[in-house]
Design a protein around this motif. Structure first.
Motif, PDB file in Angstrom:
ATOM      1  N   GLU A  51      35.100  46.762  72.430  1.00 41.34           N
ATOM      2  CA  GLU A  51      34.233  46.576  73.593  1.00 41.34           C
ATOM      3  C   GLU A  51      33.324  45.361  73.415  1.00 41.34           C
ATOM      4  OE1 GLU A  51      34.253  49.333  71.820  1.00 41.34           O
ATOM      5  OE2 GLU A  51      35.272  50.848  73.021  1.00 41.34           O
ATOM      6  N   THR A  71      28.566  42.911  74.616  1.00 35.74           N
ATOM      7  CA  THR A  71      29.060  44.138  73.990  1.00 35.74           C
ATOM      8  C   THR A  71      28.789  45.323  74.912  1.00 35.74           C
ATOM      9  OG1 THR A  71      26.988  44.590  72.822  1.00 35.74           O
ATOM     10  CG2 THR A  71      28.597  43.216  71.699  1.00 35.74           C
ATOM     11  N   ARG A  72      29.677  46.305  74.850  1.00 36.31           N
ATOM     12  CA  ARG A  72      29.545  47.485  75.724  1.00 36.31           C
ATOM     13  C   ARG A  72      29.813  48.748  74.915  1.00 36.31           C
ATOM     14  NH1 ARG A  72      32.530  43.673  78.500  1.00 36.31           N
ATOM     15  NH2 ARG A  72      31.541  42.843  80.387  1.00 36.31           N
ATOM     16  N   GLY A  73      29.013  49.762  75.173  1.00 36.85           N
ATOM     17  CA  GLY A  73      29.226  51.052  74.514  1.00 36.85           C
ATOM     18  C   GLY A  73      28.539  51.131  73.174  1.00 36.85           C
ATOM     19  N   HIS A  77      29.580  46.297  66.843  1.00 36.31           N
ATOM     20  CA  HIS A  77      30.633  45.551  67.517  1.00 36.31           C
ATOM     21  C   HIS A  77      31.088  44.299  66.766  1.00 36.31           C
ATOM     22  CE1 HIS A  77      30.562  48.097  71.037  1.00 36.31           C
ATOM     23  NE2 HIS A  77      29.247  47.999  71.083  1.00 36.31           N
ATOM     24  N   ASP A 167      24.770  47.944  73.756  1.00 38.25           N
ATOM     25  CA  ASP A 167      24.932  47.153  74.990  1.00 38.25           C
ATOM     26  C   ASP A 167      23.968  45.969  75.017  1.00 38.25           C
ATOM     27  OD1 ASP A 167      26.875  48.872  76.460  1.00 38.25           O
ATOM     28  OD2 ASP A 167      25.279  50.353  76.212  1.00 38.25           O
TER      29      ASP A 167
END
Length: 427
Positions: A51, A71-73, A77, A167
């Motif tokens: 992500e 970045t997500r979640g 990351h 996030d």
């Protein structure tokens, strides 16, 4: 073993040159060179989780382009990294301009993060990491770190301009890695002490070969329901070196005050710092570590339960611990690294292995309530850290008797230091 130096030598390397006069060791540090596939020359858009997006942005701090990631979640990351081999025992200034937007809770960024990679007996080890960490969004902001390379051999460092968690959006530009000269070191003719982040508080070498390191820690009381077995008792991670101050220096002795700070006890988010005095005498195979003070830099009271010196062998897998009432040592061919105390009542002294990780914990218990902003100062006893060639126990005991008798030093010291000047581009 080489002979003692005949006179005191002080080498103070000048770092007063402007940043523009020193080469930037990062390739494409300004992120202007973009390849056809949209990636940056010299940089790797490192990713641990899927992500994450690495992009080219025109919202640059300077020039036309900068690096950009989303970045997500939840999770750890990735970011932008450039691997470089750094010179042994050298100091570097590591900096970048970074802009951050956080979304929701938990988003954070580690800026100017470095991780060492070295291979011992075919296995990869990561002995030190240093970073500036933020959970706050910001416009273009200058971040800077000091990297002290390991003292015994050139090692590969993964230099992450950013690492992103949860996030966030991050823009990166104008990254620099500047060599500043040798890190602070004291050579007394028997061994060399290296001071700096990434090598413990003190790294020890003999004939340019690593013997081990000394790490200083505090025993921390945390809030109820967290910490070790939910007992409210936890131990913070390794100290970050905040400052060095040479308190005494002549041809016979050198004393350095090392100010360490802690702020990474996540469960209680406690903050405090301590000062340790490291004293080395010419021609002697030992040095003394003594706690000078502990300061509560947090906004809530702190119960000081104690502190300890952790003696770490250079080769943790092969080192064998041996413990006695007033001294303990790691046997690692061909050099022994050990610690000695004057009386059994002052400290609990012992070595142990946590898996293959060698720990020598010399613990001093305290029971002091420290209000916010207050400092505990006292005349704490010292711990003596020694090195010797492999020998029988009788020879070690004779050497320890000499150490604890405070016999006069002989020979002379060599002292050298380098200080990293601030980047001229910093506001």
């Amino acid at each position: 073993m080489r002979r003692y130096l005949v006179s005191l030598v002080i080498v103070a390397l000048s770092t007063a040159l402007a940043a523009s006069d020193k080469p930037n060791l990062f390739a494409n540090g300004d992120f202007e060179k973009v390849k056809a596939d949209g990636t940056f020359e010299g940089w790797r858009g490192w990713s641990k989780e899927p992500e994450i997006e690495h992009k080219v942005s025109d919202d640059a701090h300077s020039g036309k382009h900068c690096a950009y990631l989303i970045t997500r979640g939840k999770g750890y990351h990735g970011g932008y990294v450039q691997p470089l081999r750094l010179k042994a025992g050298c100091r570097y200034r590591y900096s970048a301009w970074i802009k951050i937007k956080t979304h929701g809770q938990g988003g954070r960024v580690r800026c100017c993060y470095q991780e060492t990679r070295r291979v011992i007996d075919g296995k990869s080890h990561h002995p030190n990491t240093v970073a500036k960490e933020t959970t706050e969004g910001c416009d273009w902001t200058y971040f800077e770190n000091i990297v002290d390379a390991l003292p015994d051999e050139d090692s590969e460092y993964g230099l992450h301009v950013v690492l992103a968690y949860d996030d966030v959006e991050v823009w990166v530009d104008d990254a620099e890695l500047i060599e500043c000269g040798p890190a602070l070191a004291v050579d007394n003719g028997k061994m060399t002490l290296h001071f700096g982040d990434g090598i413990g508080i003190v790294g020890v070498t003999v004939d340019k070969k690593a013997v081990g390191a000394l790490q200083c820690r505090l025993a921390q009381f945390e809030r109820e329901g967290v910490g070790y077995k939910k007992m409210g008792l936890g131990f913070p991670g390794p100290a970050r070196v905040k400052q060095f101050a040479v308190k005494e220096r002549d041809s016979a002795r050198c004393a350095v005050d090392v100010t360490c700070e802690w702020g990474d006890s996540r469960e209680a988010e406690r903050k405090f710092e301590a000062v340790y005095r490291i004293t080395i005498a010419a021609g002697q195979p030992w040095f003394e570590s003594r706690l000078i003070s502990i300061k509560n830099t947090d906004s809530i009271p702190y119960d000081v339960r104690g502190y300890y010196h952790q003696v770490q062998p250079a080769d943790p897998e092969k080192a064998e611990p041996r413990c006695f009432p007033t001294y303990a040592m790691w046997r690692q061919s061909p050099i022994v690294l050990g610690a000695a105390i004057r009386t059994e009542g002052d400290f609990d002294l012992g070595l142990r292995k946590d898996g293959n990780y060698g720990k020598g914990e010399i613990t001093r218990k305290l029971a002091v309530k420290l209000p916010p902003g207050k400092t505990l100062e006292g005349n704490e006893p010292g711990v003596y850290v020694f090195v010797t060639e492999q020998s029988d126990d009788r020879a070690v005991i004779e050497m320890l008797e000499k150490i604890l008798s405070n016999s006069q030093p002989s020979g002379a010291l060599e002292y050298r230091e380098a200080k990293a000047e601030k980047n001229q581009g910093k506001p």
